[in-house]
Design an enzyme around this catalytic site. Structure first.
Site, PDB file in Angstrom:
ATOM      1  N   ASP A 216       0.836  -1.194   0.000  1.00 49.44           N
ATOM      2  CA  ASP A 216       0.000   0.000   0.000  1.00 49.44           C
ATOM      3  C   ASP A 216       0.879   1.256   0.000  1.00 49.44           C
ATOM      4  O   ASP A 216       1.851   1.340   0.747  1.00 49.44           O
ATOM      5  CB  ASP A 216      -0.857  -0.032   1.279  1.00 49.44           C
ATOM      6  CG  ASP A 216      -1.927   1.026   1.301  1.00 49.44           C
ATOM      7  OD1 ASP A 216      -2.831   0.964   0.447  1.00 49.44           O
ATOM      8  OD2 ASP A 216      -1.872   1.919   2.163  1.00 49.44           O
ATOM      9  N   GLU A 275       1.771  -0.646  -5.014  1.00 50.71           N
ATOM     10  CA  GLU A 275       0.784   0.379  -5.339  1.00 50.71           C
ATOM     11  C   GLU A 275       1.570   1.682  -5.368  1.00 50.71           C
ATOM     12  O   GLU A 275       1.824   2.288  -4.340  1.00 50.71           O
ATOM     13  CB  GLU A 275      -0.321   0.479  -4.282  1.00 50.71           C
ATOM     14  CG  GLU A 275      -1.409   1.447  -4.736  1.00 50.71           C
ATOM     15  CD  GLU A 275      -2.071   2.264  -3.619  1.00 50.71           C
ATOM     16  OE1 GLU A 275      -3.144   2.823  -3.871  1.00 50.71           O
ATOM     17  OE2 GLU A 275      -1.519   2.359  -2.515  1.00 50.71           O
TER      18      GLU A 275
HETATM   19  C1  GLC Z   1      -4.286   2.969  -0.718  1.00 49.22           C
HETATM   20  C2  GLC Z   1      -5.511   2.105  -0.538  1.00 49.22           C
HETATM   21  C3  GLC Z   1      -6.641   2.967  -0.083  1.00 49.22           C
HETATM   22  C4  GLC Z   1      -6.262   3.599   1.238  1.00 49.22           C
HETATM   23  C5  GLC Z   1      -4.951   4.354   1.142  1.00 49.22           C
HETATM   24  C6  GLC Z   1      -4.393   4.666   2.481  1.00 49.22           C
HETATM   25  O1  GLC Z   1      -4.432   3.893  -1.728  1.00 49.22           O
HETATM   26  O2  GLC Z   1      -5.782   1.431  -1.731  1.00 49.22           O
HETATM   27  O3  GLC Z   1      -7.839   2.260   0.040  1.00 49.22           O
HETATM   28  O4  GLC Z   1      -7.266   4.498   1.637  1.00 49.22           O
HETATM   29  O5  GLC Z   1      -3.965   3.586   0.494  1.00 49.22           O
HETATM   30  O6  GLC Z   1      -3.928   3.511   3.109  1.00 49.22           O
END
Ligand code: GLC
Length: 529
Positions: A216, A275
Site C-alpha cells: 500500500d 501500489e
Molecule cells: C491505498 C488504498 C486505499 C487507502 C490508502 C491509504 O491507496 O488502496 O484504500 O485508503 O492507500 O492507506
C-alpha cells in the site's frame, strides 16, 4: 501454526516458476466478499468457503485487502496490529485456513501490507503520545513543533490525500504527519526500528505461507529531508504527475531492495506488488528493477478512457517502460478505490469488451471482485451509510469510494443475495438479483460465463499472458486489432458496427458475432488466426 510452502501447490499456472509474470490476480475486499457469521460484514471464513468459486473462475491468485486488527478509520488501511486479525474478520487460525485451502486448490494468496502509516491505536503511536516531546519513541513517526505564534500552524504546507492539512496537533502542542486520515500517522522510514519491524512483519506472513504482498502507498514511505513546503495548494492535482517531497522519492528503492532479499529467502516465488502512483511508466518501472519488487499496478491503464488511440498508447507505453527492467506489465480496470469500470465506461457492453482486451494482453491482470458479474458502481448510496473517510472532508479524494465496495451478490432474489444471513454493511441495490453468481452461472450470455471462458482460454493458450509485446494490425478508426502468435484480438471502441475481414475463426466474443465480417459496436472478439 504450520508452514505451507507455496511449492506444495498442485500443478496449475500458479505453480510455474515465474507464475506471477502472467497471473490473473483476483482482488478480494474482505468486508464485501462473503459473510459467514451474519454480522453483515464479510470475513475470512466467508472467503475460505468461496475459494472453490475462485478456482472455478480460473484465476491464479487472490489478493486480500487488509484484515488486520484495526479501528477501521479507513476500512482496515489503518492497522493497529500487523500480526493480528481483526475480530470482525476472524482469527489467525482462519487466515491460516484460507492460505492452506487456497494452496490445496492451486490458488496463491497475496496479502496487503500497509507500511506508510499505521493506526493511531497502534501500540507504538500510543506510546509515542504518552512519552511526550523529545522521547525517542516519537522518532518512529514524524512529530514536529508547529509554526507561527505559539506553534499553532502546521509544520509545513502538505495536504492530506483525504483533504485538510497533513498534520494534526496533539495535546502537548506537537504535530504529527499523516498523508491520509488523522487516524493514520505516517511512519518515519529513516528509523531503523521501523525498517526492522517491517522486515519482521514480512517474515511473519511469509512463514504463514502467503505468496507475497500488495504494498500500500509504496511510493510514500520516504519523505524529502527537512520536509520542505510544496509552495502551493490543490496538491491532490499533482499526485501521480510529478515527484513530490512526500511521494516517489528515490530513497524508497533502498527499502524494496532490502525487502526483495527477504522475499528471496523463501522458496516458491513470493512476490511484492507496488501500489505506486508515479509521474510516468518509467518511474514505475524503477520499482521493478531486478533487485526490487515484481509487479506494480498500472494506473495509467486504469485511467485510460474507452478510446482506441488512448488505449493503444497506454498499452505501448506500458510495455515499452517495463521491457528494460524485464518486469511484466500489469493491467487493471477496477479496484476498491475507483468507480467500477462498467460505470466509468458507460455500459456493460464496454465493460465486457474491456475485459477481453485486458485479458488478451501480455503480462499479469487484476480482476476486482464483482467485475466478473458486471457489477455497476452503486451511485445512490445515502450519505448516512457512507464510510469513506474522505467523504467527510473537503478538497480530498472524491470521497465516493463506497459505491465500489458494496457487498457482492451470490444468490437469491433479495438482499443480501447470499452474501450472508444478516444484511450487509453497505446496502445492496434492489435490482441485483439478476447479477448474482447463481443467476449468471450456466447462462452463456452472462458476464460471469464470459470471464470463465476467457480465463479458460487464457490458461489453455500460452501466448496470451506470455511475452512483452503485441503485434498491431491495420484496423479501421476506433478499432484495436493485434496478433499474439496464432491468436488475434479485435476491439471496436466505437458506437457503430464496423465491417472487417475476419482474421480467423471466433474463439470468444463479448457481444453478438452472428456475422464474423461485422465487428459490432463496443465489442471485442478473440480469434484463432
Ligand atoms: C491505498 C488504498 C486505499 C487507502 C490508502 C491509504 O491507496 O488502496 O484504500 O485508503 O492507500 O492507506
Amino acid at each position: 501454526m504450520t508452514q505451507h510452502l507455496a511449492d506444495a501447490l498442485p500443478a496449475t499456472t500458479a505453480t510455474r516458476p515465474g507464475w506471477w509474470r502472467e497471473a490473473v490476480i483476483y482482488q478480494v475486499y474482505p468486508r464485501s466478499f462473503a459473510d459467514s457469521n451474519g454480522d453483515g460484514m464479510g470475513d475470512l471464513e466467508g472467503i475460505r468457503s468461496r475459494l472453490p468459486y475462485l478456482m472455478e473462475l480460473g484465476v491464479d491468485a487472490v489478493w486480500l485487502s487488509p484484515f488486520y486488527a484495526s479501528p477501521q478509520a479507513d476500512a482496515g488501511y489503518d492497522v493497529a496490529d500487523y500480526r493480528a486479525i481483526d475480530p470482525m474478520f476472524g482469527t489467525l487460525h482462519d487466515a491460516d485456513a484460507v492460505v492452506r485451502e487456497a494452496h490445496a486448490l492451486g490458488l496463491r494468496i497475496i496479502v496487503d501490507l500497509v507500511p506508510n502509516h499505521c493506526s493511531d491505536q497502534h501500540e507504538w503511536f500510543k506510546q509515542a503520545l504518552r512519552e511526550g516531546p523529545g522521547s525517542p519513541l516519537r522518532e518512529r513517526f514524524h512529530f514536529r513543533p508547529g509554526r507561527g505564534p505559539g506553534g499553532s500552524l502546521p509544520p509545513n504546507d502538505w495536504e492530506s490525500i483525504f483533504g485538510g492539512p497533513a498534520w494534526t496537533r496533539v495535546a502537548d502542542g506537537q504535530w504529527y504527519l499523516h498523508l491520509f486520515a488523522p487516524e493514520q500517522p505516517d511512519f518515519n522510514w529513516e528509523h531503523p526500528a521501523v525498517q526492522d519491524e517491517f522486515r519482521s512483519i514480512l517474515r511473519f506472513w511469509l512463514d504463514l505461507g502467503t505468496d507475497g504482498f500488495r504494498i500500500d502507498v509504496a511510493h510514500g514511505l520516504v519523505k524529502a529531508p527537512g520536509l520542505p513546503d510544496l509552495g502551493r495548494d490543490e496538491q491532490l492535482k499533482l499526485l501521480g504527475n510529478q515527484v513530490l517531497p512526500f511521494f516517489d522519492q528515490d530513497g524508497v528503492h533502498e527499502i524494496y531492495r532490502s525487502w526483495r532479499k527477504v522475499l528471496d529467502e523463501y522458496a516458491g516465488d513470493r512476490i511484492g506488488v507496488a501500489e505506486a502512483w508515479t509521474p510516468s511508466a518509467e518511474r514505475t518501472a524503477m520499482y521493478l528493477r531486478p533487485d526490487e519488487l515484481h509487479q506494480a499496478f498500472n494506473f495509467h491503464y486504469l485511467n485510460t478512457g474507452w478510446d482506441a488511440v488512448a488505449l493503444r498508447g497506454a498499452i505501448d507505453d506500458s510495455l515499452d517502460a517495463m521491457r528494460p527492467v524485464g518486469a511484466p506489465t500489469t493491467w487493471v480496470l477496477s479496484n476498491h478505490d475507483v468507480v467500477r469500470h462498467r460505470t466509468r465506461f458507460g455500459s456493460l457492453a464496454r465493460a465486457r469488451a474491456a475485459a477481453l482486451l485486458m485479458l488478451a494482453l501480455p503480462g499479469s491482470a487484476y480482476v476486482y471482485q464483482g467485475e466478473e458479474l458486471g457489477l455497476p458502481e452503486v451511485v445512490d448510496l445515502p450519505d448516512s451509510v457512507r464510510q469513506d473517510p474522505s467523504f467527510f472532508k473537503e478538497n480530498g479524494q472524491d470521497g465516493l469510494r463506497d459505491g465500489c465496495r458494496v457487498p457482492i451478490p451470490w444468490s437469491g432474489t433479495e438482499a443480501p443475495y447470499g452474501f450472508g444471513d444478516g444484511g450487509s454493511w453497505l446496502p445492496q441495490p434492489a435490482d441485483w438479483a439478476g447479477l448474482s453468481v447463481e443467476a449468471q452461472t450456466g447462462d452463456p450470455s452472462s458476464t460471469l460465463e464470459l470471464y470463465r471462458a476467457a480465463l479458460r482460454i487464457r490458461r489453455e493458450r500460452a501466448e496470451l499472458g506470455a511475452g512483452d509485446a503485441v503485434q498491431w494490425l491495420d484496423a479501421p478508426t476506433g478499432v484495436l486489432a493485434f496478433r499474439r502468435g496464432g491468436f488475434v484480438c479485435t476491439v471496436n471502441t466505437t458506437g457503430e458496427a464496423v465491417r472487417m475481414t475476419p482474421p480467423g475463426t471466433v474463439l470468444l466474443a463479448s457481444g453478438d458475432v452472428a456475422d464474423p465480417g461485422v465487428l459490432e459496436a463496443d465489442t471485442a472478439v478473440w480469434w484463432q488466426g
